[in-house]
Design a protein around this motif. Structure first.
Motif, mmCIF file in Angstrom:
data_model
loop_
_atom_site.group_PDB
_atom_site.id
_atom_site.type_symbol
_atom_site.label_atom_id
_atom_site.label_comp_id
_atom_site.label_asym_id
_atom_site.label_seq_id
_atom_site.Cartn_x
_atom_site.Cartn_y
_atom_site.Cartn_z
ATOM 1 N N GLN A 257 4.675 -4.883 4.237
ATOM 2 C CA GLN A 257 5.226 -3.514 4.330
ATOM 3 C C GLN A 257 5.853 -3.356 5.826
ATOM 4 O O GLN A 257 5.741 -4.175 6.687
ATOM 5 N N HIS A 258 6.483 -2.206 6.106
ATOM 6 C CA HIS A 258 7.334 -1.912 7.233
ATOM 7 C C HIS A 258 7.252 -0.615 7.609
ATOM 8 O O HIS A 258 7.685 0.287 6.621
ATOM 9 N N LEU A 259 7.053 -0.293 8.651
ATOM 10 C CA LEU A 259 7.147 1.241 9.358
ATOM 11 C C LEU A 259 7.651 1.208 10.403
ATOM 12 O O LEU A 259 7.899 0.382 11.361
ATOM 13 N N VAL A 260 8.417 2.247 10.741
ATOM 14 C CA VAL A 260 9.194 2.654 12.015
ATOM 15 C C VAL A 260 8.751 4.009 12.406
ATOM 16 O O VAL A 260 8.813 4.965 11.653
ATOM 17 N N ILE A 261 8.393 4.125 13.755
ATOM 18 C CA ILE A 261 8.196 5.399 14.233
ATOM 19 C C ILE A 261 9.088 5.533 15.590
ATOM 20 O O ILE A 261 9.100 4.678 16.448
ATOM 21 N N ASN B 90 -3.294 5.562 9.358
ATOM 22 C CA ASN B 90 -4.704 5.539 8.585
ATOM 23 C C ASN B 90 -4.793 4.485 7.716
ATOM 24 O O ASN B 90 -4.142 4.783 6.360
ATOM 25 N N HIS B 91 -5.418 3.161 7.664
ATOM 26 C CA HIS B 91 -5.335 2.304 6.671
ATOM 27 C C HIS B 91 -6.735 2.217 6.100
ATOM 28 O O HIS B 91 -7.850 1.990 6.640
ATOM 29 N N THR B 92 -6.735 2.261 4.838
ATOM 30 C CA THR B 92 -7.708 2.363 3.715
ATOM 31 C C THR B 92 -7.463 1.796 2.708
ATOM 32 O O THR B 92 -6.389 1.571 2.300
ATOM 33 N N GLY B 93 -8.710 1.752 1.683
ATOM 34 C CA GLY B 93 -8.638 1.045 0.420
ATOM 35 C C GLY B 93 -8.651 -0.241 0.603
ATOM 36 O O GLY B 93 -9.131 -1.074 1.449
ATOM 37 N N ASN B 94 -8.291 -1.101 -0.323
ATOM 38 C CA ASN B 94 -8.266 -2.671 -0.370
ATOM 39 C C ASN B 94 -6.834 -3.088 -0.590
ATOM 40 O O ASN B 94 -5.751 -2.474 -1.359
ATOM 41 N N ALA B 95 -6.511 -4.216 0.120
ATOM 42 C CA ALA B 95 -5.101 -4.646 0.337
ATOM 43 C C ALA B 95 -5.240 -6.029 0.738
ATOM 44 O O ALA B 95 -6.119 -6.367 1.507
ATOM 45 N N PRO C 46 0.974 -1.226 -0.208
ATOM 46 C CA PRO C 46 -0.040 -0.157 -0.052
ATOM 47 C C PRO C 46 0.797 1.238 -0.042
ATOM 48 O O PRO C 46 2.118 1.381 0.616
ATOM 49 N N ALA C 47 0.181 2.247 -0.686
ATOM 50 C CA ALA C 47 1.020 3.613 -0.619
ATOM 51 C C ALA C 47 1.076 4.266 0.454
ATOM 52 O O ALA C 47 0.166 4.217 1.351
ATOM 53 N N VAL C 48 2.050 4.816 0.969
ATOM 54 C CA VAL C 48 2.358 5.570 2.036
ATOM 55 C C VAL C 48 2.700 7.022 2.001
ATOM 56 O O VAL C 48 3.535 7.463 1.235
ATOM 57 N N SER C 49 1.876 7.803 2.561
ATOM 58 C CA SER C 49 1.868 9.389 2.527
ATOM 59 C C SER C 49 2.208 9.842 3.987
ATOM 60 O O SER C 49 1.299 9.320 4.679
ATOM 61 N N VAL C 50 2.568 10.976 4.246
ATOM 62 C CA VAL C 50 2.725 11.397 5.749
ATOM 63 C C VAL C 50 2.544 13.022 5.660
ATOM 64 O O VAL C 50 3.142 13.389 4.872
ATOM 65 N N THR D 42 -0.082 12.181 10.620
ATOM 66 C CA THR D 42 -1.002 11.278 9.841
ATOM 67 C C THR D 42 -0.287 10.337 8.704
ATOM 68 O O THR D 42 0.396 11.077 7.844
ATOM 69 N N VAL D 43 -0.120 9.106 9.071
ATOM 70 C CA VAL D 43 0.654 8.345 8.103
ATOM 71 C C VAL D 43 -0.733 7.633 7.130
ATOM 72 O O VAL D 43 -1.156 6.588 7.834
ATOM 73 N N ASN D 44 -0.940 7.871 6.209
ATOM 74 C CA ASN D 44 -1.974 7.313 5.418
ATOM 75 C C ASN D 44 -1.377 6.148 4.792
ATOM 76 O O ASN D 44 -0.608 6.318 3.697
ATOM 77 N N ILE D 45 -2.000 5.029 4.845
ATOM 78 C CA ILE D 45 -1.830 3.747 4.210
ATOM 79 C C ILE D 45 -2.754 3.422 3.310
ATOM 80 O O ILE D 45 -3.647 2.904 3.936
ATOM 81 N N THR D 46 -2.818 3.358 2.058
ATOM 82 C CA THR D 46 -3.736 3.293 0.918
ATOM 83 C C THR D 46 -3.772 2.184 0.032
ATOM 84 O O THR D 46 -2.576 2.160 -0.770
ATOM 85 N N GLY D 47 -4.123 1.005 0.471
ATOM 86 C CA GLY D 47 -4.211 -0.063 -0.558
ATOM 87 C C GLY D 47 -4.857 0.014 -1.847
ATOM 88 O O GLY D 47 -6.149 0.709 -1.924
ATOM 89 N N SER D 48 -4.527 -0.505 -2.932
ATOM 90 C CA SER D 48 -5.231 -0.523 -4.078
ATOM 91 C C SER D 48 -4.774 -1.868 -5.114
ATOM 92 O O SER D 48 -5.060 -2.011 -6.200
#
Length: 428
Positions: free
Chosen positions: A178-182, A195-200, A106-110, A165-171
Protein backbone atom coordinates in the motif's frame (compact mmCIF):
# COMPACT_ATOMS: atom_id res chain seq x y z
CA UNK A 1 5.05 7.04 39.50
CA UNK A 2 7.07 3.95 38.60
CA UNK A 3 10.08 1.94 39.75
CA UNK A 4 12.13 2.90 36.75
CA UNK A 5 15.88 3.00 36.53
CA UNK A 6 16.64 6.03 34.40
CA UNK A 7 19.95 6.98 32.88
CA UNK A 8 19.96 10.27 31.00
CA UNK A 9 22.70 10.00 28.43
CA UNK A 10 25.29 12.66 27.91
CA UNK A 11 25.70 14.17 24.46
CA UNK A 12 27.19 11.53 22.21
CA UNK A 13 27.29 8.84 24.90
CA UNK A 14 26.42 5.26 23.86
CA UNK A 15 23.13 3.72 24.91
CA UNK A 16 22.96 2.09 28.32
CA UNK A 17 20.85 -0.71 26.83
CA UNK A 18 22.80 -4.00 27.09
CA UNK A 19 22.93 -6.46 24.22
CA UNK A 20 21.35 -9.79 25.09
CA UNK A 21 22.75 -13.06 23.72
CA UNK A 22 20.45 -15.62 22.13
CA UNK A 23 16.88 -14.48 21.74
CA UNK A 24 14.42 -17.33 22.21
CA UNK A 25 11.61 -15.80 20.16
CA UNK A 26 11.18 -17.44 16.78
CA UNK A 27 13.12 -15.76 14.04
CA UNK A 28 15.09 -13.37 16.23
CA UNK A 29 18.86 -13.13 16.21
CA UNK A 30 21.39 -10.62 17.42
CA UNK A 31 23.84 -8.97 15.05
CA UNK A 32 27.38 -10.37 15.48
CA UNK A 33 28.77 -6.84 15.63
CA UNK A 34 27.27 -6.56 19.11
CA UNK A 35 28.76 -9.77 20.45
CA UNK A 36 31.36 -9.63 23.16
CA UNK A 37 34.76 -8.79 21.76
CA UNK A 38 33.50 -7.90 18.32
CA UNK A 39 34.98 -4.85 16.65
CA UNK A 40 32.59 -2.00 16.06
CA UNK A 41 32.16 -0.82 12.45
CA UNK A 42 31.83 2.75 13.67
CA UNK A 43 35.56 3.24 13.41
CA UNK A 44 37.31 3.95 10.11
CA UNK A 45 36.75 6.20 7.17
CA UNK A 46 35.36 3.65 4.77
CA UNK A 47 32.64 5.01 2.49
CA UNK A 48 30.15 3.43 0.14
CA UNK A 49 27.80 4.94 -2.43
CA UNK A 50 24.24 3.71 -2.49
CA UNK A 51 21.74 3.58 -5.32
CA UNK A 52 19.11 6.22 -5.94
CA UNK A 53 20.49 8.94 -3.72
CA UNK A 54 21.57 6.90 -0.75
CA UNK A 55 23.88 8.20 1.96
CA UNK A 56 27.54 7.53 2.50
CA UNK A 57 29.09 5.31 5.10
CA UNK A 58 29.26 1.62 5.85
CA UNK A 59 26.36 -0.71 6.59
CA UNK A 60 25.11 -0.82 10.19
CA UNK A 61 27.24 2.18 11.19
CA UNK A 62 26.26 5.83 10.83
CA UNK A 63 22.56 6.40 10.32
CA UNK A 64 23.54 8.66 7.44
CA UNK A 65 25.00 5.66 5.67
CA UNK A 66 21.80 3.64 5.49
CA UNK A 67 21.19 2.03 2.11
CA UNK A 68 18.29 3.66 0.25
CA UNK A 69 16.85 2.34 -2.99
CA UNK A 70 13.61 1.89 -4.88
CA UNK A 71 14.84 -1.53 -6.03
CA UNK A 72 14.16 -4.60 -3.95
CA UNK A 73 17.17 -6.35 -5.52
CA UNK A 74 19.50 -3.78 -3.93
CA UNK A 75 18.59 -5.10 -0.47
CA UNK A 76 19.98 -8.48 0.52
CA UNK A 77 17.56 -11.14 1.82
CA UNK A 78 17.04 -10.76 5.56
CA UNK A 79 18.66 -13.18 7.97
CA UNK A 80 17.87 -11.59 11.32
CA UNK A 81 21.53 -10.69 11.79
CA UNK A 82 21.05 -7.15 10.48
CA UNK A 83 21.12 -4.38 13.07
CA UNK A 84 17.84 -2.99 11.74
CA UNK A 85 16.07 -6.35 12.06
CA UNK A 86 17.71 -8.03 15.04
CA UNK A 87 14.66 -7.63 17.28
CA UNK A 88 12.06 -8.56 14.63
CA UNK A 89 10.74 -12.16 14.45
CA UNK A 90 11.10 -12.55 10.68
CA UNK A 91 8.97 -15.69 10.41
CA UNK A 92 6.01 -13.69 11.68
CA UNK A 93 6.32 -11.14 8.85
CA UNK A 94 4.27 -13.51 6.68
CA UNK A 95 6.40 -12.97 3.61
CA UNK A 96 6.39 -9.16 3.56
CA UNK A 97 10.19 -9.28 3.24
CA UNK A 98 10.47 -12.20 0.82
CA UNK A 99 7.34 -12.73 -1.29
CA UNK A 100 5.66 -10.87 -4.14
CA UNK A 101 2.98 -8.72 -2.52
CA UNK A 102 0.13 -9.62 -4.85
CA UNK A 103 -2.77 -9.54 -2.37
CA UNK A 104 -5.52 -6.93 -2.33
CA UNK A 105 -4.46 -3.84 -0.41
CA UNK A 106 -6.69 -2.65 2.44
CA UNK A 107 -9.53 -0.42 1.29
CA UNK A 108 -8.99 3.34 1.69
CA UNK A 109 -11.70 5.92 2.30
CA UNK A 110 -11.19 9.55 3.28
CA UNK A 111 -13.51 11.93 5.11
CA UNK A 112 -12.95 15.56 6.00
CA UNK A 113 -13.50 19.15 4.87
CA UNK A 114 -14.62 19.60 1.26
CA UNK A 115 -11.55 21.69 0.41
CA UNK A 116 -9.23 18.73 0.97
CA UNK A 117 -8.30 17.03 -2.31
CA UNK A 118 -8.28 13.22 -2.42
CA UNK A 119 -6.94 11.37 -5.47
CA UNK A 120 -6.11 7.82 -6.52
CA UNK A 121 -3.10 7.98 -8.81
CA UNK A 122 -0.81 5.65 -10.69
CA UNK A 123 2.78 4.84 -9.92
CA UNK A 124 4.03 7.47 -12.38
CA UNK A 125 2.49 10.42 -10.52
CA UNK A 126 5.20 13.03 -9.88
CA UNK A 127 4.23 13.44 -6.22
CA UNK A 128 5.19 9.86 -5.42
CA UNK A 129 8.71 9.48 -4.09
CA UNK A 130 9.16 13.11 -2.99
CA UNK A 131 9.33 12.52 0.76
CA UNK A 132 11.79 9.69 0.90
CA UNK A 133 13.33 6.58 -0.62
CA UNK A 134 12.81 3.08 0.85
CA UNK A 135 15.39 2.33 3.53
CA UNK A 136 14.77 -1.36 4.11
CA UNK A 137 13.79 -4.48 2.23
CA UNK A 138 10.12 -4.49 3.27
CA UNK A 139 9.62 -0.86 2.25
CA UNK A 140 11.31 -1.53 -1.12
CA UNK A 141 9.09 -4.58 -1.61
CA UNK A 142 6.04 -2.43 -0.99
CA UNK A 143 7.34 0.15 -3.48
CA UNK A 144 7.78 -2.44 -6.22
CA UNK A 145 4.36 -4.01 -5.72
CA UNK A 146 1.82 -1.26 -5.06
CA UNK A 147 -0.65 -0.68 -7.90
CA UNK A 148 -1.95 2.79 -7.09
CA UNK A 149 -1.51 5.41 -4.41
CA UNK A 150 -3.92 7.59 -2.45
CA UNK A 151 -2.86 11.25 -2.35
CA UNK A 152 -4.40 13.61 0.22
CA UNK A 153 -3.64 17.32 -0.35
CA UNK A 154 -4.38 20.16 2.07
CA UNK A 155 -4.57 23.31 -0.10
CA UNK A 156 -2.32 26.32 0.37
CA UNK A 157 -3.33 28.60 3.30
CA UNK A 158 -6.27 26.31 4.17
CA UNK A 159 -6.91 25.66 7.87
CA UNK A 160 -9.07 22.59 8.45
CA UNK A 161 -11.67 23.04 11.18
CA UNK A 162 -12.04 19.28 11.65
CA UNK A 163 -9.73 16.31 11.29
CA UNK A 164 -9.17 14.47 8.01
CA UNK A 165 -9.68 10.74 8.57
CA UNK A 166 -8.11 8.17 6.27
CA UNK A 167 -9.78 4.84 7.02
CA UNK A 168 -7.56 1.91 6.01
CA UNK A 169 -9.62 -1.26 6.38
CA UNK A 170 -8.12 -4.70 5.83
CA UNK A 171 -10.19 -7.74 4.83
CA UNK A 172 -7.58 -10.21 3.53
CA UNK A 173 -4.72 -12.27 4.93
CA UNK A 174 -2.84 -12.25 1.61
CA UNK A 175 0.39 -10.25 1.66
CA UNK A 176 -0.22 -6.84 0.05
CA UNK A 177 1.42 -3.47 -0.61
CA UNK A 178 0.00 0.00 0.00
CA UNK A 179 1.11 3.59 -0.69
CA UNK A 180 -0.22 6.84 0.77
CA UNK A 181 0.90 10.43 0.21
CA UNK A 182 -0.08 13.39 2.44
CA UNK A 183 0.82 16.87 1.22
CA UNK A 184 0.34 19.96 3.41
CA UNK A 185 0.74 22.97 1.13
CA UNK A 186 2.33 26.26 2.25
CA UNK A 187 0.72 28.00 5.25
CA UNK A 188 -1.91 25.25 5.66
CA UNK A 189 -2.94 23.69 8.96
CA UNK A 190 -4.61 20.31 9.45
CA UNK A 191 -4.87 17.09 11.44
CA UNK A 192 -4.80 13.81 9.49
CA UNK A 193 -5.74 10.52 11.17
CA UNK A 194 -4.61 7.23 9.59
CA UNK A 195 -7.06 4.70 11.02
CA UNK A 196 -5.87 1.10 10.48
CA UNK A 197 -8.49 -1.55 11.30
CA UNK A 198 -9.58 -5.02 10.20
CA UNK A 199 -7.33 -7.91 9.24
CA UNK A 200 -4.40 -7.52 6.87
CA UNK A 201 -0.87 -8.57 6.01
CA UNK A 202 0.44 -5.35 4.52
CA UNK A 203 3.67 -3.48 3.81
CA UNK A 204 2.88 0.22 3.67
CA UNK A 205 4.75 3.33 2.59
CA UNK A 206 3.41 6.67 3.82
CA UNK A 207 4.94 9.88 2.45
CA UNK A 208 4.35 13.12 4.33
CA UNK A 209 5.32 16.45 2.77
CA UNK A 210 5.05 19.53 4.99
CA UNK A 211 5.71 22.58 2.83
CA UNK A 212 7.06 25.93 4.05
CA UNK A 213 5.20 27.38 7.07
CA UNK A 214 2.62 24.58 7.08
CA UNK A 215 1.46 23.03 10.35
CA UNK A 216 0.50 19.36 10.12
CA UNK A 217 -0.45 16.73 12.68
CA UNK A 218 -0.49 13.09 11.57
CA UNK A 219 -1.94 10.45 13.90
CA UNK A 220 -1.24 6.86 12.83
CA UNK A 221 -3.53 4.52 14.76
CA UNK A 222 -2.92 0.77 14.49
CA UNK A 223 -5.98 -0.90 15.94
CA UNK A 224 -5.88 -4.05 13.83
CA UNK A 225 -7.51 -7.40 14.51
CA UNK A 226 -5.41 -9.87 16.48
CA UNK A 227 -3.94 -11.74 13.48
CA UNK A 228 -2.88 -8.71 11.42
CA UNK A 229 0.72 -8.08 10.32
CA UNK A 230 1.66 -4.50 9.45
CA UNK A 231 5.00 -2.95 8.49
CA UNK A 232 4.76 0.78 7.82
CA UNK A 233 7.48 3.20 6.70
CA UNK A 234 6.27 6.75 7.33
CA UNK A 235 8.72 9.32 5.94
CA UNK A 236 8.21 13.06 6.39
CA UNK A 237 9.95 15.97 4.66
CA UNK A 238 9.72 19.27 6.54
CA UNK A 239 10.14 22.66 4.85
CA UNK A 240 11.21 26.10 6.06
CA UNK A 241 9.47 27.20 9.29
CA UNK A 242 7.13 24.20 8.97
CA UNK A 243 5.83 22.16 11.89
CA UNK A 244 5.06 18.46 12.04
CA UNK A 245 3.52 16.58 14.94
CA UNK A 246 3.50 12.82 14.37
CA UNK A 247 1.64 10.63 16.86
CA UNK A 248 1.98 6.86 16.57
CA UNK A 249 -0.47 4.61 18.48
CA UNK A 250 -0.15 0.81 18.24
CA UNK A 251 -2.68 -1.34 20.06
CA UNK A 252 -3.84 -4.21 17.83
CA UNK A 253 -2.23 -6.75 15.53
CA UNK A 254 0.02 -9.78 15.89
CA UNK A 255 3.13 -8.00 14.62
CA UNK A 256 3.21 -4.25 13.98
CA UNK A 257 6.42 -2.48 12.95
CA UNK A 258 6.24 1.28 12.31
CA UNK A 259 9.30 3.27 11.21
CA UNK A 260 8.62 7.04 11.23
CA UNK A 261 11.24 9.50 10.02
CA UNK A 262 11.45 13.28 9.90
CA UNK A 263 13.91 15.11 7.65
CA UNK A 264 14.47 18.85 7.75
CA UNK A 265 15.11 20.49 4.37
CA UNK A 266 15.32 24.18 5.41
CA UNK A 267 15.92 26.20 8.60
CA UNK A 268 13.21 26.90 11.15
CA UNK A 269 11.50 23.52 11.01
CA UNK A 270 10.05 21.79 14.06
CA UNK A 271 9.15 18.12 14.58
CA UNK A 272 7.42 16.46 17.50
CA UNK A 273 7.21 12.67 17.46
CA UNK A 274 5.03 11.01 20.07
CA UNK A 275 4.16 7.36 20.47
CA UNK A 276 1.94 5.11 22.58
CA UNK A 277 1.86 1.32 22.45
CA UNK A 278 0.23 -1.37 24.59
CA UNK A 279 1.47 -4.93 24.00
CA UNK A 280 -0.48 -7.99 25.17
CA UNK A 281 0.58 -11.63 25.46
CA UNK A 282 2.41 -12.82 22.35
CA UNK A 283 2.16 -9.46 20.62
CA UNK A 284 5.18 -7.82 18.96
CA UNK A 285 5.03 -4.03 18.63
CA UNK A 286 8.11 -2.36 17.18
CA UNK A 287 8.88 1.33 16.69
CA UNK A 288 12.03 2.55 14.94
CA UNK A 289 12.27 6.27 14.30
CA UNK A 290 14.77 8.60 12.71
CA UNK A 291 15.14 12.38 12.97
CA UNK A 292 17.57 13.83 10.43
CA UNK A 293 18.85 17.30 11.32
CA UNK A 294 20.48 18.11 7.98
CA UNK A 295 20.11 21.90 8.11
CA UNK A 296 20.64 24.62 10.70
CA UNK A 297 18.30 25.96 13.38
CA UNK A 298 15.66 23.23 13.61
CA UNK A 299 14.05 21.64 16.66
CA UNK A 300 12.84 18.14 17.44
CA UNK A 301 11.31 16.43 20.43
CA UNK A 302 10.58 12.71 20.74
CA UNK A 303 8.60 10.96 23.49
CA UNK A 304 7.33 7.38 23.25
CA UNK A 305 5.60 5.49 26.06
CA UNK A 306 4.57 1.87 26.21
CA UNK A 307 2.85 -0.57 28.54
CA UNK A 308 3.22 -4.34 28.34
CA UNK A 309 1.32 -7.23 29.90
CA UNK A 310 1.23 -10.99 29.43
CA UNK A 311 3.67 -13.72 28.57
CA UNK A 312 5.92 -12.93 25.57
CA UNK A 313 4.49 -9.46 25.10
CA UNK A 314 7.35 -7.71 23.34
CA UNK A 315 7.88 -4.04 22.52
CA UNK A 316 10.86 -2.55 20.70
CA UNK A 317 11.77 1.12 20.50
CA UNK A 318 14.83 2.35 18.63
CA UNK A 319 15.31 6.09 18.30
CA UNK A 320 17.96 7.50 15.97
CA UNK A 321 18.74 11.23 15.92
CA UNK A 322 21.41 12.49 13.55
CA UNK A 323 22.82 16.02 13.74
CA UNK A 324 24.88 16.60 10.62
CA UNK A 325 27.80 19.01 10.51
CA UNK A 326 25.66 21.59 8.65
CA UNK A 327 22.98 21.55 11.37
CA UNK A 328 24.29 24.30 13.66
CA UNK A 329 21.79 25.60 16.21
CA UNK A 330 19.95 22.27 16.52
CA UNK A 331 17.84 21.65 19.61
CA UNK A 332 16.75 18.03 20.08
CA UNK A 333 15.76 15.54 22.74
CA UNK A 334 14.36 12.00 22.66
CA UNK A 335 13.01 9.75 25.41
CA UNK A 336 11.35 6.37 25.79
CA UNK A 337 9.50 5.04 28.83
CA UNK A 338 8.20 1.48 29.29
CA UNK A 339 5.98 0.08 32.02
CA UNK A 340 5.99 -3.70 32.59
CA UNK A 341 2.68 -4.73 34.16
CA UNK A 342 3.19 -8.50 34.44
CA UNK A 343 5.89 -11.14 34.45
CA UNK A 344 6.94 -12.47 31.05
CA UNK A 345 6.77 -9.15 29.18
CA UNK A 346 9.84 -7.65 27.58
CA UNK A 347 10.76 -4.16 26.36
CA UNK A 348 13.89 -3.32 24.36
CA UNK A 349 14.79 0.37 24.24
CA UNK A 350 17.75 1.77 22.29
CA UNK A 351 18.22 5.55 22.00
CA UNK A 352 20.95 6.67 19.61
CA UNK A 353 22.32 10.18 19.22
CA UNK A 354 24.88 10.97 16.52
CA UNK A 355 26.40 14.46 16.47
CA UNK A 356 28.74 15.85 13.82
CA UNK A 357 28.96 19.44 15.09
CA UNK A 358 29.34 20.97 18.51
CA UNK A 359 27.62 24.23 17.56
CA UNK A 360 24.17 23.24 18.79
CA UNK A 361 21.63 24.53 21.29
CA UNK A 362 21.23 21.17 22.98
CA UNK A 363 20.86 17.43 22.47
CA UNK A 364 20.11 14.51 24.72
CA UNK A 365 18.28 11.24 25.16
CA UNK A 366 16.88 9.02 27.89
CA UNK A 367 15.45 5.54 28.26
CA UNK A 368 13.69 3.86 31.18
CA UNK A 369 11.90 0.57 31.81
CA UNK A 370 10.35 -0.55 35.06
CA UNK A 371 7.34 -1.80 37.01
CA UNK A 372 4.60 -0.13 39.00
CA UNK A 373 5.86 1.63 42.09
CA UNK A 374 4.56 -0.09 45.24
CA UNK A 375 4.75 3.17 47.18
CA UNK A 376 2.42 4.92 44.76
CA UNK A 377 0.00 2.01 44.87
CA UNK A 378 0.09 2.07 48.68
CA UNK A 379 -0.58 5.83 48.65
CA UNK A 380 -3.74 5.33 46.60
CA UNK A 381 -4.87 2.21 48.48
CA UNK A 382 -4.42 4.01 51.82
CA UNK A 383 -7.10 6.41 50.63
CA UNK A 384 -9.63 3.65 50.09
CA UNK A 385 -8.96 2.91 46.42
CA UNK A 386 -8.94 -0.84 45.62
CA UNK A 387 -5.64 -2.19 44.33
CA UNK A 388 -6.90 -3.05 40.83
CA UNK A 389 -8.38 0.43 40.45
CA UNK A 390 -5.18 2.02 41.76
CA UNK A 391 -3.12 0.11 39.21
CA UNK A 392 -5.34 1.32 36.40
CA UNK A 393 -5.07 4.91 37.60
CA UNK A 394 -1.28 4.75 37.56
CA UNK A 395 -1.14 3.24 34.06
CA UNK A 396 -3.77 5.63 32.75
CA UNK A 397 -1.80 8.60 34.06
CA UNK A 398 1.41 7.19 32.59
CA UNK A 399 -0.04 6.93 29.05
CA UNK A 400 -2.31 9.94 29.14
CA UNK A 401 0.59 12.31 28.48
CA UNK A 402 0.73 10.93 24.93
CA UNK A 403 -3.03 10.81 24.38
CA UNK A 404 -3.32 14.48 25.29
CA UNK A 405 -0.94 15.42 22.47
CA UNK A 406 -3.50 14.46 19.81
CA UNK A 407 -5.78 17.48 20.49
CA UNK A 408 -8.80 15.74 18.90
CA UNK A 409 -11.32 15.20 21.75
CA UNK A 410 -13.25 12.38 20.10
CA UNK A 411 -10.06 10.48 19.26
CA UNK A 412 -8.57 11.08 22.70
CA UNK A 413 -11.71 9.63 24.26
CA UNK A 414 -11.56 6.64 21.93
CA UNK A 415 -7.95 5.92 22.86
CA UNK A 416 -8.65 6.30 26.56
CA UNK A 417 -11.40 3.71 26.22
CA UNK A 418 -9.04 1.43 24.27
CA UNK A 419 -6.45 1.62 27.05
CA UNK A 420 -9.16 0.75 29.58
CA UNK A 421 -10.07 -2.33 27.52
CA UNK A 422 -6.42 -3.38 27.44
CA UNK A 423 -6.15 -3.05 31.21
CA UNK A 424 -9.34 -5.07 31.67
CA UNK A 425 -7.67 -8.09 30.05
CA UNK A 426 -5.67 -8.78 33.22
CA UNK A 427 -5.87 -8.06 36.91
CA UNK A 428 -4.21 -4.66 36.33
Amino acid sequence: MTEITTEKARIGAPSAQPFIDGFTEEGESLSPINAAGAKSPLAGASAKSHSHGGGEGIPDSSRAGRLTSYKLADFKPLTGLEEDWRFTPLKRLRGLHSEVLSGAAPAVSVSGPDAVIVESVGRDDQRIGNAGIPEDRVSANAWENFAEATVVTIPEEFEADSEITVNITGSSADAAAQHLVIVAKKFSKAVVVLNHTGNAVVAENVEIVVEDSANLTVVSLQEWDDAAVHASSQQAKIGRDAKLKHVMVSLGGDLVRVTPSARFTAPGGEAELFGLYFADAGQHLEQRLFVDHAVANCKSNVLYKGALQGRNAHAVWVGDVLIRKEAEGTDTYEANRNLLLTEGARADSVPNLEIETGLIEGAGHASATGRLDDEHLFYLMARGIPENVARRLVVRGFLNEIIQQIKVPALEERLTDAVERELALTEN
